[in-house]
Write a protein that holds these residues in place. Sequence first.
Motif, PDB file in Angstrom:
ATOM      1  N   THR A  32      26.826  72.244  73.808  1.00 50.46           N
ATOM      2  CA  THR A  32      28.279  72.229  73.689  1.00 50.46           C
ATOM      3  C   THR A  32      28.778  70.791  73.658  1.00 50.46           C
ATOM      4  OG1 THR A  32      30.333  73.130  74.651  1.00 50.46           O
ATOM      5  CG2 THR A  32      28.693  72.277  76.191  1.00 50.46           C
ATOM      6  N   PRO A  36      35.921  73.362  75.476  1.00 45.91           N
ATOM      7  CA  PRO A  36      35.907  74.253  76.644  1.00 45.91           C
ATOM      8  C   PRO A  36      36.404  75.665  76.350  1.00 45.91           C
ATOM      9  CG  PRO A  36      37.626  72.574  76.838  1.00 45.91           C
ATOM     10  CD  PRO A  36      36.770  72.174  75.687  1.00 45.91           C
ATOM     11  N   GLU A  37      37.425  75.799  75.507  1.00 52.47           N
ATOM     12  CA  GLU A  37      37.934  77.144  75.208  1.00 52.47           C
ATOM     13  C   GLU A  37      36.879  77.979  74.486  1.00 52.47           C
ATOM     14  OE1 GLU A  37      39.484  74.336  74.341  1.00 52.47           O
ATOM     15  OE2 GLU A  37      41.227  74.284  75.686  1.00 52.47           O
ATOM     16  N   GLU A  40      34.065  78.897  76.956  1.00 45.47           N
ATOM     17  CA  GLU A  40      34.433  79.976  77.875  1.00 45.47           C
ATOM     18  C   GLU A  40      34.295  81.333  77.199  1.00 45.47           C
ATOM     19  OE1 GLU A  40      38.004  81.205  80.996  1.00 45.47           O
ATOM     20  OE2 GLU A  40      38.360  79.658  79.468  1.00 45.47           O
ATOM     21  N   ASP A  60      25.589  69.533  77.945  1.00 40.47           N
ATOM     22  CA  ASP A  60      26.946  69.109  77.604  1.00 40.47           C
ATOM     23  C   ASP A  60      26.969  67.687  77.046  1.00 40.47           C
ATOM     24  OD1 ASP A  60      29.683  68.807  77.445  1.00 40.47           O
ATOM     25  OD2 ASP A  60      29.931  68.425  79.592  1.00 40.47           O
ATOM     26  N   SER A  62      29.722  66.342  75.914  1.00 43.60           N
ATOM     27  CA  SER A  62      31.158  66.082  75.830  1.00 43.60           C
ATOM     28  C   SER A  62      31.529  64.658  76.234  1.00 43.60           C
ATOM     29  CB  SER A  62      31.923  67.054  76.731  1.00 43.60           C
ATOM     30  OG  SER A  62      31.777  68.377  76.295  1.00 43.60           O
ATOM     31  N   TYR A  66      36.434  65.646  78.747  1.00 38.37           N
ATOM     32  CA  TYR A  66      36.137  67.074  78.636  1.00 38.37           C
ATOM     33  C   TYR A  66      35.046  67.521  79.615  1.00 38.37           C
ATOM     34  CZ  TYR A  66      38.744  67.544  74.234  1.00 38.37           C
ATOM     35  OH  TYR A  66      39.735  67.577  73.270  1.00 38.37           O
ATOM     36  N   LYS A  69      35.661  69.824  82.854  1.00 38.61           N
ATOM     37  CA  LYS A  69      36.011  71.205  82.549  1.00 38.61           C
ATOM     38  C   LYS A  69      34.774  71.987  82.115  1.00 38.61           C
ATOM     39  CE  LYS A  69      38.556  74.805  81.505  1.00 38.61           C
ATOM     40  NZ  LYS A  69      39.077  75.690  82.564  1.00 38.61           N
ATOM     41  N   ILE A  70      33.912  71.361  81.323  1.00 37.80           N
ATOM     42  CA  ILE A  70      32.690  72.027  80.882  1.00 37.80           C
ATOM     43  C   ILE A  70      31.795  72.337  82.082  1.00 37.80           C
ATOM     44  CG2 ILE A  70      30.608  71.806  79.476  1.00 37.80           C
ATOM     45  CD1 ILE A  70      33.134  72.116  77.813  1.00 37.80           C
ATOM     46  N   LEU A  73      33.102  75.276  84.040  1.00 38.25           N
ATOM     47  CA  LEU A  73      32.821  76.545  83.373  1.00 38.25           C
ATOM     48  C   LEU A  73      31.370  76.963  83.577  1.00 38.25           C
ATOM     49  CD1 LEU A  73      34.769  76.101  80.006  1.00 38.25           C
ATOM     50  CD2 LEU A  73      35.172  77.882  81.722  1.00 38.25           C
ATOM     51  N   ASP A 110      28.111  76.951  71.229  1.00 36.85           N
ATOM     52  CA  ASP A 110      29.311  77.312  71.981  1.00 36.85           C
ATOM     53  C   ASP A 110      30.356  78.041  71.148  1.00 36.85           C
ATOM     54  OD1 ASP A 110      30.349  75.285  70.415  1.00 36.85           O
ATOM     55  OD2 ASP A 110      30.813  73.934  72.073  1.00 36.85           O
TER      56      ASP A 110
END
Length: 319
Positions: A32, A36-37, A40, A60, A62, A66, A69-70, A73, A110
């Motif tokens: 990913t 994040p959206e 999820e 991750d 990111s 970001y 948040k990742i 999750l 993702d």
Amino acid sequence: MMNFYNQGKPEYLTQHKQTDSSQVRLSVALVTRNRPESLERCLKSWRSQTVAPFEIVVSDDSDENYAPKIEDLAKQFNCVYTKGPRRGLYANRNHASLNCRGTHILSGDDDHTHPQDYVERILEVVESDRQRVWIFPERNYNEPNAPLLCPPELHRSGCGCTPKDPSDCAAIADGSSVYPRQIFDQGLRYDETYTFGPLWYLWGKVLRKYGWKISYSDATFIWHYALSENRFSNVKQLQNLLESTMYVLFVNALWIEPSLQNIMWSILYLSRRSICQDTMLGYTVKTRLGIKSVLNLLIQTWQFPNKLDSYQSKDFNKN
């Protein structure tokens, strides 16, 4: 400390069937970056399976704004979280796979979701032959009745074509392929030369060269939430894609399936993309390869055997 799937299961996971320890242990190597959206939605799908995977590793890549948040999750959905190497998509795929502990590694993206029996169907297929790579198709989420098609393998143009024999081919489904972990244990890796591009075509050819059989199954599939991206109108991005495409073609022609015919086709397509403007699927712009790009891809091609040797000589630790 990493929060592995089989440590402290949340209550809703105990309602699903678990795989027996003597059976295939399916690790999900999920990559990913900055979404994040989308992640999820993907993790909700994974945690709605009739059979839970052995573990889900979220690698991750990111940016710093970001990443928190990742990570949250990943913890929320009881996944292994690991920071990616930030060297591009295929370096991240390698990193995710090397952090898996199962007997088999399922690549994941993702922007995918899955039928609820996705893992169950995959385990059935893998059990029929554990010593091969299994690839599965995808459907675009807004085309629910689209036919299930075998992913493409490398064509002489550097793009994809339908395999003549899907049961024994060089095709790879980037986000829905299952690999015996011995592949990574023996030192084989996705090529990391470019941060993005059709390097999956090269990965399929490398696996075939090293004796691994790749077979297609339509027993299940993934839903692909293809996102509209600004890169499709970005000339620089297209130039990078064309360069990586030609790199794949030349590596295959010189090192994987060496032949005069393959070399001639590679030279022909390189000349065409250096002289005439070209584009790739999805792009709304055209461009050509400059001298700098041509020299770089040829240098990288010549160095390919050293890269492969360096992967196989390293002593990688598995968790």
